[in-house]
Scaffold this motif. Sequence first.
Motif, short mmCIF file in Angstrom:
data_model
loop_
_atom_site.label_atom_id
_atom_site.label_comp_id
_atom_site.label_asym_id
_atom_site.label_seq_id
_atom_site.Cartn_x
_atom_site.Cartn_y
_atom_site.Cartn_z
N ILE A 85 0.70 -1.52 -0.13
CA ILE A 85 -0.06 -0.14 -0.18
C ILE A 85 1.06 1.32 0.37
CG2 ILE A 85 -1.70 1.62 1.58
CD1 ILE A 85 -3.06 -0.29 -0.29
N MET A 89 0.39 3.83 -3.21
CA MET A 89 0.28 5.26 -3.21
C MET A 89 1.37 6.32 -3.03
SD MET A 89 -2.67 4.73 -2.73
CE MET A 89 -4.03 3.49 -2.09
N LEU A 104 -10.52 -2.22 -5.30
CA LEU A 104 -11.16 -1.31 -4.14
C LEU A 104 -12.62 -0.94 -4.33
CD1 LEU A 104 -12.07 2.83 -6.37
CD2 LEU A 104 -13.23 1.06 -6.17
N GLN A 125 -3.69 9.79 -4.17
CA GLN A 125 -4.72 9.20 -2.82
C GLN A 125 -5.35 7.68 -3.18
OE1 GLN A 125 -6.25 11.97 -1.01
NE2 GLN A 125 -5.20 13.88 -0.86
N CYS A 126 -6.33 7.79 -3.35
CA CYS A 126 -6.88 6.58 -3.09
C CYS A 126 -8.12 6.79 -4.47
CB CYS A 126 -7.75 5.69 -2.14
SG CYS A 126 -8.63 4.05 -2.30
N CYS A 127 -8.19 6.09 -5.65
CA CYS A 127 -6.77 5.01 -5.35
C CYS A 127 -6.47 5.00 -7.91
CB CYS A 127 -7.29 3.63 -5.72
SG CYS A 127 -7.79 2.97 -4.16
N THR A 255 -6.04 4.64 4.47
CA THR A 255 -6.97 4.56 3.35
C THR A 255 -7.40 2.80 2.68
OG1 THR A 255 -5.04 4.87 2.22
CG2 THR A 255 -6.28 6.63 2.06
N ASP A 256 -6.88 1.67 3.73
CA ASP A 256 -7.28 0.52 2.99
C ASP A 256 -8.72 -0.07 4.54
OD1 ASP A 256 -5.79 -1.16 5.71
OD2 ASP A 256 -5.16 1.12 5.61
#
Length: 642
Positions: A85, A89, A104, A125-127, A255-256
């Motif tokens: 991650i 990221m 996602l 950031q995501c994703c 973010t996970d």
Amino acid sequence: MVRNTKQSRSSIKRRRVLQGIGAAGAISISGCLGGDDSDAPFDIQLEVNSDNDDRVQMVELIASSLEESGYFNTEIEDYEWNNYIARVMDPAYAEDGYVPCIGLSGTFNPESFCQALHHSENHGQCCNLNGIDDPELDDMLDDARYGVDVVEDPDLRRERYDEIWERLAEERYSSITHFDLDAAVMNTDVHGFNMFPFSESIFDYGLFSPQDEQVMWMDEDAHPDDTDLSDLQEGGTLRIGAAENPDSFDPPYSTDTTSTMAQVFVFEQLLTSDRDGNLYPWLAESYELVDTQDIDRTDYEEYMTEVDVDEEGALDTDEQVIVQHPEDDPADGSVRVLTPDEAAAAVDDGVFGMQFRYEIREGVEFHNGEELTAEHVVATVERYEGSDLSAQTFDSLLHAREVDEYTVDLYAQIPDAEAERELPGLYIHSLEQADLEGGDLDPREDNDPIGTGPYVFEEISDEQYFEYSRNEDYWVSELGVEQIDWFDGSSEFPDGPVIDELEVEVVPDNSTRSGALQSDEIDITYGLTTDDLDGYDDSDDYVVESIEAGGYEYIQYPMHVEPWDDDRLRRAVNLLVPRESIVENVLNGWARPAWTDIPELAEENGTADAAALEDKIRPYNEYDPERAEELLEEVIEDHDLD
């Protein structure tokens, strides 16, 4: 608190059994599949987290398909989850030329399944992992979500999303492989459990969710097939097997999904959702849309200040940028921006897109005794400024304002068709912790998380376990669920969760976690391989609950690295992704091939006609080696590749 492992030998010894083979049991697949002697014209390095066996096998199958074409030398690199991650990221990752595979988890809004991967503001950031930067696509994404026209006309909104799905199929920045089927496996002591379509919320939802009359309990003396709400029992301990160690207990700085899963036992939001995506007031007793104004982001021009832009495109400011002037080009060396203070000034003058008002429930207490007020909501919004979730938060949110002690207004920058769900999507903080530095709201930093939720954080032994106890002063229990205006369930439904203790064991290795379930060391887990799911599904001693998730698996192409900047190469690789084979041979049918980029739960607002969309988009995504070869030959000729 963080437990001193040297002082807790008996407890740790019990948990070490669960760790089992640990990292040594992870599948290692690093190395070149094709060998260094291959004369294939394209080299590709696929990357994946090693602790997800199904994902690893999927990547191996994609690599094999690419090599069988004769055009690719493929190499696979695998990494432990938290390292992976951090790697993908990192904004610099986009320049390395690698093709990562990851999953996602979105929302009930269609934008989360296209914007998160492909809007340039989400890089790092995501994703958006590979720096996708397509101004025309950015405009399309914004036009499907923002503006009075799409707020007032849902059909127009759906049509614009259909244009986005087609654009993504043509450009092929990412390849969506399949829609996940989230599944939890439990022993027969667990009763009443039902799945939620987003993996980060499956346990807090299952424990207590009045919106769906959902509650779970423990009972050793009956089979869950033979019980219902009238058989509910209070007390007991639920032992959960978690697939990862939480990276953070700090909501704006994670973010996970595993971190969010750990947080939502403690933190709550102003609104909640049922399994169909319908919204209900929660910490807010009620809410309403007060005003909508037909403005765009240029209307904030007189409130903006100018900031410099460095050679790498970074803004020279430590403040949260709420709005950047859409007509400014960072290449000119400076841009005009709206920061929080100026946003407040704009609201003072009546310049905003939408105004939502939330009436806070009186008497709701945090675990430390603070009473929830509008001040907590404003302080929470301020803590999200500059956080790891700032891009997703301030893509719509303009300002939060305390009206009175129990009333708060949230303002959207411009009219936003998804504002009703997105604006209040913050986990509300206590004032005691709202001023903590980013990432410090974590028991490993001597700050046990404090929320309003049904469970109180108790302790953690990092990389091994974390525990919670039932909040005996939970506000729903104090209020009584029948006093919630919208609740119309059974009189037998309890006023709060009934399970006393939660023990979450961190067991990254799938086989070890499955073994822990079979040896009665845990009661419930998730994320097992599909081979394991088949076995449990055939057994009378276990229950498998599954649901099509609000998420998908995908690989993403490094569009800024030659020759990946050629859309023909990306489309060719996409045509060599064997989606049906992945679902049938790797996932044993526990998934659905992704012929479009939108899962079923977001189709209502995200496409005018789901069947017609699939008919149009599917040819872009079906396995087609002959068409892939034609595209690859064009790329080779135009790029003068051998």
